[in-house]
Design a protein around this motif. Structure first.
Motif, PDB file in Angstrom:
ATOM      1  N   UNK A 150     -22.769  37.164 -40.085  1.00 60.07           N
ATOM      2  CA  UNK A 150     -23.027  35.718 -40.161  1.00 60.07           C
ATOM      3  C   UNK A 150     -22.789  35.035 -38.816  1.00 60.07           C
ATOM      4  N   UNK A 151     -21.795  35.507 -38.086  1.00 61.21           N
ATOM      5  CA  UNK A 151     -21.535  34.927 -36.758  1.00 61.21           C
ATOM      6  C   UNK A 151     -22.775  35.068 -35.872  1.00 61.21           C
ATOM      7  N   UNK A 152     -23.363  36.270 -35.867  1.00 51.74           N
ATOM      8  CA  UNK A 152     -24.567  36.507 -35.062  1.00 51.74           C
ATOM      9  C   UNK A 152     -25.737  35.657 -35.556  1.00 51.74           C
ATOM     10  N   UNK A 153     -25.860  35.575 -36.867  1.00 47.81           N
ATOM     11  CA  UNK A 153     -26.976  34.812 -37.445  1.00 47.81           C
ATOM     12  C   UNK A 153     -26.850  33.324 -37.098  1.00 47.81           C
ATOM     13  N   UNK A 154     -25.640  32.790 -37.191  1.00 47.02           N
ATOM     14  CA  UNK A 154     -25.414  31.390 -36.822  1.00 47.02           C
ATOM     15  C   UNK A 154     -25.675  31.181 -35.328  1.00 47.02           C
ATOM     16  N   UNK A 155     -25.228  32.126 -34.509  1.00 48.97           N
ATOM     17  CA  UNK A 155     -25.435  32.012 -33.063  1.00 48.97           C
ATOM     18  C   UNK A 155     -26.926  31.949 -32.732  1.00 48.97           C
ATOM     19  N   UNK A 158     -27.947  28.616 -32.640  1.00 44.48           N
ATOM     20  CA  UNK A 158     -27.214  27.778 -31.698  1.00 44.48           C
ATOM     21  C   UNK A 158     -25.913  27.227 -32.233  1.00 44.48           C
ATOM     22  N   UNK A 159     -25.408  27.823 -33.324  1.00 44.81           N
ATOM     23  CA  UNK A 159     -24.186  27.327 -33.970  1.00 44.81           C
ATOM     24  C   UNK A 159     -23.063  28.340 -33.761  1.00 44.81           C
ATOM     25  N   UNK A 160     -21.933  27.868 -33.217  1.00 39.57           N
ATOM     26  CA  UNK A 160     -20.789  28.750 -32.954  1.00 39.57           C
ATOM     27  C   UNK A 160     -19.824  28.701 -34.133  1.00 39.57           C
ATOM     28  N   UNK A 161     -19.527  29.861 -34.673  1.00 41.32           N
ATOM     29  CA  UNK A 161     -18.641  29.945 -35.839  1.00 41.32           C
ATOM     30  C   UNK A 161     -17.242  30.367 -35.426  1.00 41.32           C
ATOM     31  N   UNK A 162     -16.270  29.912 -36.222  1.00 41.77           N
ATOM     32  CA  UNK A 162     -14.862  30.249 -36.044  1.00 41.77           C
ATOM     33  C   UNK A 162     -14.337  30.741 -37.391  1.00 41.77           C
ATOM     34  N   UNK A 163     -13.286  31.548 -37.357  1.00 41.89           N
ATOM     35  CA  UNK A 163     -12.824  32.195 -38.583  1.00 41.89           C
ATOM     36  C   UNK A 163     -11.366  31.868 -38.868  1.00 41.89           C
TER      37      UNK A 163
END
Length: 293
Positions: A150-155, A158-163
């Motif tokens: 999901x992190x890669x998909x969001x990136x 253009x969206x940066x994810x945090x966990x």
């Protein structure tokens, strides 16, 4: 006799501080209050301007649990509140904006839950949340695998994810957004959940149906709905031990081979804040917010 303490000029009655809430760890109510007070610098930033829902467990996780959105009876008149729309009409909820209010709330023995929007713009989300919930025998280890996808998909959008850990069994992914109607964020998160299931069919389900969930990670997109709330970063949880919903690094997610590696207790948080600072601070930076594609 109930001890009275003064916090930032407010007099607070703190009760039953010796009461053991987590018997296996002999963790007392006084330690709950102390944990919240010492984590205030980071916790208050994530509570700021967000109406709080309380999950109370005054007799510990094995006692009765009370979930309340309304202002609790007996709340001091100096506690900040906000009017919040509900399906059955507007209601008032507590805003935890300062240390005195935080200590008052901690004395009620609570988990903090907050929406993805702020009090001045109900239903306009400023963050995306995806809750990764493992169905046994899957664990947080499988959640990490899904989180990395999901992190890669969001990136790619253009969206940066945090966990962060949920503080229970799973993992939460969060991303800062420009204010967006909650319904649009929910629809976007659902698309991601469906894509994740298509890409990782042995690992993922996007449906809540119990029979589909054993051994898989439920990618729960629904907490983006305006009426829903999610465990706030750094909140204690009503679990058998004093577990905390804890921000984690992507290296920790990548390296996770055992659920114990991503299980953090109250005593772990001060050292982590010392080492890492608040790993979710980017959520609070308006310059990091992105529009949905």
């Amino acid at each position: 006799m109930t001890p009275i303490t003064e916090v930032e000029g407010r007099r607070l009655a703190l009760s039953n501080l010796d009461k053991v809430l987590y018997p296996a760890h002999h963790f007392t109510k006084g330690e709950v209050v102390h944990y919240y007070a010492t984590t205030a610098g980071s916790l208050l930033a994530h509570l700021h301007n967000r109406p709080v829902s309380f999950l109370r467990f005054p007799d510990g996780p094995d006692g009765q649990l009370f979930f309340t959105k309304n202002v609790p009876p007996g709340t001091p008149d100096w506690i900040g509140t906000a009017e919040v729309p509900h399906s059955d009409g507007p209601a008032r909820q507590v805003l935890v904006q300062d240390l005195a209010t935080l200590v008052w709330a901690a004395n009620l023995v609570i988990e903090f839950h907050t929406p993805q929007w702020q009090a001045d713009a109900p239903g306009q989300a400023d963050r995306l949340v995806i809750d990764l919930d493992p169905g046994s025998p899957a664990t947080v280890v499988e959640c990490c695998e899904v989180a990395l996808w999901l992190r890669e998909r969001l990136a790619a959008d253009g969206i940066e994810a945090f966990a962060k850990t949920s503080g229970a069994k799973g993992l939460h992914l969060l991303a800062p957004l420009e204010r967006t109607p909650s319904a649009d964020v929910t629809a976007y998160a659902k698309r991601l959940a469906v894509e994740a299931e298509q890409a990782l069919p042995r690992l993922v389900t996007h449906r809540m149906t119990k029979s589909l969930r054993p051994g898989k990670v439920f990618v729960d997109f629904s907490q983006n709905a305006a009426a829903k709330t999610t465990a706030t970063p750094y909140t204690l949880r009503a679990r058998p031990d004093p577990a905390v919903s804890t921000p984690v690094t992507w290296e920790e997610v990548t390296d996770c081979q055992n659920p114990a590696q991503l299980h953090f207790l109250a005593g772990d948080i001060a050292p982590r804040l010392q080492d890492y600072g608040d790993l979710l601070a980017p959520l609070l930076n308006p310059n990091r917010a992105r529009a949905l594609p």
